[in-house]
Design a protein around this motif. Structure first.
Motif, PDB file in Angstrom:
ATOM      1  N   TYR A  66       1.035  -1.097  -0.150  1.00 15.52           N
ATOM      2  CA  TYR A  66      -0.110   0.160   0.233  1.00 15.52           C
ATOM      3  C   TYR A  66       1.024   1.360  -0.480  1.00 15.52           C
ATOM      4  O   TYR A  66       0.833   2.366  -0.996  1.00 15.52           O
TER       5      TYR A  66
ATOM      6  N   SER B  76      -6.504   1.411   4.842  1.00 13.61           N
ATOM      7  CA  SER B  76      -7.124   0.671   4.869  1.00 13.61           C
ATOM      8  C   SER B  76      -7.457   0.070   3.864  1.00 13.61           C
ATOM      9  O   SER B  76      -7.011  -0.720   2.992  1.00 13.61           O
ATOM     10  N   LEU B  77      -7.809  -1.070   4.589  1.00 13.34           N
ATOM     11  CA  LEU B  77      -7.800  -2.677   3.462  1.00 13.34           C
ATOM     12  C   LEU B  77      -9.327  -2.671   2.929  1.00 13.34           C
ATOM     13  O   LEU B  77      -8.668  -3.156   1.391  1.00 13.34           O
ATOM     14  N   GLU B  78      -9.892  -1.681   2.937  1.00 13.90           N
ATOM     15  CA  GLU B  78     -10.829  -1.254   1.710  1.00 13.90           C
ATOM     16  C   GLU B  78      -9.870  -0.044   0.764  1.00 13.90           C
ATOM     17  O   GLU B  78     -11.345   0.584   0.092  1.00 13.90           O
ATOM     18  N   SER B  79      -9.064   0.165   0.835  1.00 13.16           N
ATOM     19  CA  SER B  79      -8.277   1.067  -0.024  1.00 13.16           C
ATOM     20  C   SER B  79      -8.843   0.949  -1.349  1.00 13.16           C
ATOM     21  O   SER B  79      -8.103  -0.196  -1.781  1.00 13.16           O
ATOM     22  N   ASP B  80      -8.400   0.919  -2.499  1.00 18.08           N
ATOM     23  CA  ASP B  80      -8.104   0.818  -3.943  1.00 18.08           C
ATOM     24  C   ASP B  80      -7.672   0.548  -3.730  1.00 18.08           C
ATOM     25  O   ASP B  80      -7.464  -0.809  -5.287  1.00 18.08           O
TER      26      ASP B  80
ATOM     27  N   LYS C 123      -8.088  -3.068  -3.158  1.00 15.55           N
ATOM     28  CA  LYS C 123      -9.003  -3.667  -3.437  1.00 15.55           C
ATOM     29  C   LYS C 123      -8.910  -4.705  -4.971  1.00 15.55           C
ATOM     30  O   LYS C 123      -9.487  -5.199  -5.337  1.00 15.55           O
ATOM     31  N   ARG C 124      -7.707  -3.258  -5.310  1.00 19.44           N
ATOM     32  CA  ARG C 124      -7.555  -4.032  -6.772  1.00 19.44           C
ATOM     33  C   ARG C 124      -6.830  -5.292  -6.877  1.00 19.44           C
ATOM     34  O   ARG C 124      -6.714  -6.311  -7.420  1.00 19.44           O
TER      35      ARG C 124
ATOM     36  N   LEU D  18      -7.491  -7.866  -4.546  1.00 19.27           N
ATOM     37  CA  LEU D  18      -7.987  -8.500  -4.092  1.00 19.27           C
ATOM     38  C   LEU D  18      -9.243  -9.518  -5.433  1.00 19.27           C
ATOM     39  O   LEU D  18     -10.196  -9.704  -4.470  1.00 19.27           O
ATOM     40  N   LYS D  19      -9.637  -8.563  -5.687  1.00 19.98           N
ATOM     41  CA  LYS D  19     -10.466  -8.437  -6.465  1.00 19.98           C
ATOM     42  C   LYS D  19     -10.085  -9.631  -7.535  1.00 19.98           C
ATOM     43  O   LYS D  19      -9.643  -9.961  -8.297  1.00 19.98           O
TER      44      LYS D  19
ATOM     45  N   LYS E  84     -11.542 -15.739   0.932  1.00 20.07           N
ATOM     46  CA  LYS E  84     -12.376 -15.523   2.212  1.00 20.07           C
ATOM     47  C   LYS E  84     -12.129 -17.555   3.062  1.00 20.07           C
ATOM     48  O   LYS E  84     -12.334 -18.488   1.650  1.00 20.07           O
TER      49      LYS E  84
END
Length: 248
Positions: free
Chosen positions: A61, A74-78, A81-82, A84-85, A90
């Motif tokens: 990051y 954040s794990l929710e950062s773009d 998220k990119r 992990l897409k 999970k």
């Protein structure tokens, strides 16, 4: 398990032991194991010279974002998220190959623990640290920080945990070692063996990180050899596992 070809592996009385070349590559092993025990809480007990609890994908990051953005990790950062897409990481929808790629390409070898927690592979972690510069008060501060981030965490120094002799744990444990924990041959002592013997009663999986460069930089005994330490640890584990089986 489907990934035996990726790692050196042995099994002692139905307890699998996996040897990883870098600690971050333990992540897919933990994930593969956790998906098969969905109804049990799983605790990671890790012995390491370092604490290894940096935030998931933090280094990646920081390498991608601006100086200003670094404060807003954040794990929710773009950025995260990119990567992990379209990856099945999970616990309830898991693909070993996807998680291996994530760990290998994007995860440092000090980020695997919190990643495992955030991915819900583990429900709690206990870090036992042999760095002589770490005081229990310092580790207590690390623990409070993790608790503030909603991680269920415990930190102990080597000396403190050996005085305790045992700790309360979940019924299912992943026992994890980084060989740099054994910075002197004196790390193998009666108190350590007693602690391990107690933990093995609940251990379902063992992972061992074999990183030559970290071992060499952390060792205090000039003539301490990585392969010797590895063999001694495995021998101790084997003897205690077989003794427990005989007593059961």
């Amino acid at each position: 398990m489907q990934f035996n070809k990726q790692y050196d592996f042995q099994e002692i009385s139905n307890i699998p032991i996996y040897f990883v070349k870098t600690h971050n590559l333990a992540l897919p092993i933990w994930g593969e194991f956790s998906k098969n025990i969905r109804n049990e809480k799983l605790e990671l007990i890790t012995f390491d010279y370092h604490t290894d609890t940096h935030r998931p994908f933090n280094s990646y990051y920081c390498s991608q974002c601006s100086q200003k953005e670094k404060r807003n990790y954040s794990l929710e950062s773009d950025y995260i998220k990119r990567i992990l897409k379209n990856k099945k990481y999970k616990r309830e929808d898991f693909c070993f190959e996807d998680v291996y790629e994530l760990a290998d390409k994007y995860l440092r070898n000090d980020e695997q623990i919190l990643t495992a927690y955030d991915f819900k592979y583990i429900d709690k972690y206990t870090v036992i640290c042999s760095d002589e510069l770490e005081e229990q008060s310092d580790l207590d501060t690390s623990c409070r920080q993790d608790l503030a981030w909603d991680y269920d965490a415990r930190y102990y120094t080597k000396e403190y945990i050996e005085r305790m002799g045992n700790i309360q744990t979940f019924e299912s444990i992943i026992l994890d070692f980084d060989l740099d924990y054994f910075c002197t041959i004196n790390c193998f002592n009666d108190k350590f063996e007693k602690l391990i013997s107690n933990l093995l009663t609940k251990t379902k999986l063992i992972t061992i990180a074999i990183e030559q460069n970290y071992f060499e930089s952390c060792k205090k005994d000039k003539f301490l050899d990585l392969e010797v330490v590895k063999k001694r640890l495995v021998k101790m584990l084997k003897e205690n596992i077989l003794n427990l089986k005989q007593r059961s």
